[in-house]
Design an enzyme around this catalytic site. Structure first.
Site, PDB file in Angstrom:
ATOM      1  N   GLU A  32       0.852  -1.193   0.000  1.00  0.00           N
ATOM      2  CA  GLU A  32       0.000   0.000   0.000  1.00  0.00           C
ATOM      3  C   GLU A  32       0.884   1.238   0.000  1.00  0.00           C
ATOM      4  O   GLU A  32       1.765   1.375   0.852  1.00  0.00           O
ATOM      5  CB  GLU A  32      -0.908  -0.012   1.229  1.00  0.00           C
ATOM      6  N   GLN A  33       0.661   2.124  -0.973  1.00  0.00           N
ATOM      7  CA  GLN A  33       1.542   3.277  -1.110  1.00  0.00           C
ATOM      8  C   GLN A  33       1.337   4.325  -0.019  1.00  0.00           C
ATOM      9  O   GLN A  33       2.246   5.102   0.277  1.00  0.00           O
ATOM     10  CB  GLN A  33       1.349   3.923  -2.481  1.00  0.00           C
ATOM     11  N   ARG A 106     -18.253   3.129   2.464  1.00  0.00           N
ATOM     12  CA  ARG A 106     -17.038   2.525   1.892  1.00  0.00           C
ATOM     13  C   ARG A 106     -15.975   2.277   2.967  1.00  0.00           C
ATOM     14  O   ARG A 106     -15.301   1.246   2.969  1.00  0.00           O
ATOM     15  CB  ARG A 106     -16.484   3.438   0.792  1.00  0.00           C
ATOM     16  N   TYR A 215     -29.124   6.656  -0.418  1.00  0.00           N
ATOM     17  CA  TYR A 215     -29.477   5.393   0.227  1.00  0.00           C
ATOM     18  C   TYR A 215     -28.879   5.352   1.630  1.00  0.00           C
ATOM     19  O   TYR A 215     -27.904   6.051   1.934  1.00  0.00           O
ATOM     20  CB  TYR A 215     -29.000   4.190  -0.598  1.00  0.00           C
ATOM     21  N   ASP A 305     -10.542  -2.139 -10.500  1.00  0.00           N
ATOM     22  CA  ASP A 305     -10.427  -0.971 -11.371  1.00  0.00           C
ATOM     23  C   ASP A 305      -9.154  -0.985 -12.213  1.00  0.00           C
ATOM     24  O   ASP A 305      -9.093  -0.325 -13.248  1.00  0.00           O
ATOM     25  CB  ASP A 305     -10.459   0.311 -10.542  1.00  0.00           C
TER      26      ASP A 305
END
Length: 407
Positions: A32-33, A106, A215, A305
């Site tokens: 992880e950067q 998220r 939502y 992605d």
């Protein structure tokens, strides 16, 4: 070395991959950067296909502890407030697909996966570590990082997002596609809303060249609000859409959004007025995956992605990354500790590329339909009135993911 993998990227897709592979007996170094694990605050929707995977990983209780489970999806006219269509979720989703439809913050999904990964002894987490490049040899991959760390492993998975370093190394420089759509996002405390707006439903408001979705998240205590408009960034935001595309969040003024939306119905205006702070980002994507070769080559695979960035109009971005990870885990588990990575990745790519391409295409098409005006808008509204739930449901999608080990 052959039973070791580097996963580049510590987002939802990377963590899901580390979890799936480690439980299949693979040693994982996750890079992880950033200096800390975290996610940008925004909501996301998880169809039964994604919830099915979380359940298979034993995380359904954790999901229920932080998510919301809407009773329906309502599509309404942004200007006139009338209902255009409705899809029942809740009990019907459980009956049809065996799993509920969830909506979640998220950050909460990321934290849920990170906690699960931290309990896996085969995963080593590396912060402040950004992939610089890789070299594929006959029997492995040498991964080099900007902080001079080097990993000699059997395979590499690029889960490093739209601007993936792994993708660039594997497929060459391919600029992302600027959509011309801007997404504003914010959060509203449920307690600040009138009763009707607190109902546990996903509401999509459609208008010409715009739509708004809101939502519940966090067990219904908050609502995530996303407004998507077409056109230029407002004054002071630095030029046309995509001029600063790698910046996920921009400060955005409510006046810019309301000007872009134009007059909206009172109910929608009430929801928008309760958002305390708007963030803004330009939506970018890529053309749909055209072949398995774009998903994996040799000992290197792309996921989420990095392989198939999605416009958010089918609400499947996180779900497809989770499905990708589950597929890799299934294949690695079947290898019984001795994976043939080129063959495994080839099967992964064959299983995933057409489904991911279909979701990419459908997401883009939905954006056109959502933002329709003139004859297309009239046809859309008539079709929703005539066909109802059958038009809005997606059995081909929600009954997934397809099992790579099935004959």
């Amino acid at each position: 070395m052959n039973n070791k993998v580097v996963v580049a990227g510590g987002g939802i897709g990377g963590l899901a991959t580390a979890l799936a592979l480690s439980r299949a007996g693979v040693e994982v170094d996750l890079l992880e950067q950033a200096s800390a694990f975290g996610e940008v605050g925004a909501g996301l929707q998880l169809g039964p296909n994604a919830v099915r995977v979380l359940d298979a990983w034993g995380l359904i209780d954790e999901l229920h502890a932080c998510a919301a489970f809407p009773e329906s999806l309502q599509v309404r006219d942004a200007h006139h407030s009338n209902t255009l269509g409705q899809l029942r979720l809740g009990a019907l989703s459980r009956a049809h697909y065996g799993q509920p439809y969830a909506t979640i913050y998220r950050v909460d999904l990321h934290a849920l996966l990170l906690e699960a990964v931290r309990h896996e002894p085969r995963v080593r987490l590396h912060l402040d570590t950004r992939l610089a490049g890789y070299e594929e040899a006959g029997n492995g991959v040498r991964v080099t990082c900007e902080n001079d760390k080097v990993f000699e492993v059997g395979a590499l998975v690029g889960a490093d997002g739209l601007w993936s370093r792994v993708r660039q190394e594997m497929l060459g420089a391919q600029p992302a596609r600027v959509s011309g759509h801007l997404a504003y996002r914010g959060m509203v405390a449920a307690g600040d809303l009138p009763g009707v707006l607190r109902d546990p439903v996903v509401t999509a408001w459609l208008g010409p060249k715009l739509h708004v979705v809101h939502y519940p998240v966090r067990r219904g205590e908050w609502f995530n609000v996303v407004a998507v408009v077409e056109g230029m960034l407002g004054h002071g935001h630095g030029g046309p859409p995509g001029s600063d595309p790698q910046s996920w969040s921009h400060e955005a003024r409510q006046a810019d959004l309301l000007r872009a939306l134009g007059p909206v119905c009172a109910e929608l205006k009430t929801m928008l007025d309760q958002v305390g702070e708007w963030k803004l980002w330009a939506l970018n994507d890529r053309h749909p995956v055209a072949s398995a070769d774009e998903h994996a080559r040799g000992r290197v695979a792309l996921l989420g992605d990095a392989a198939h960035p999605l416009r958010p109009y089918l609400a499947q971005g996180a779900a497809m990354a989770i499905e990708d990870a589950w597929t890799l885990g299934r294949l690695a588990g079947a290898a019984n500790g001795a994976p043939d990575w080129p063959a495994l990745f080839a099967r992964f790519a064959q299983t995933r590329w057409q489904r991911n391409a279909r979701v990419q295409s459908r997401s883009q098409r939905n954006g056109t339909i959502f933002h329709a005006s003139g004859p297309l808008r009239i046809a859309r509204n008539a079709a929703m009135a005539m066909l109802g739930e059958s038009l809005m449901d997606n059995p081909w999608l929600y009954s997934g993911p397809p099992d790579p080990l099935a004959d």
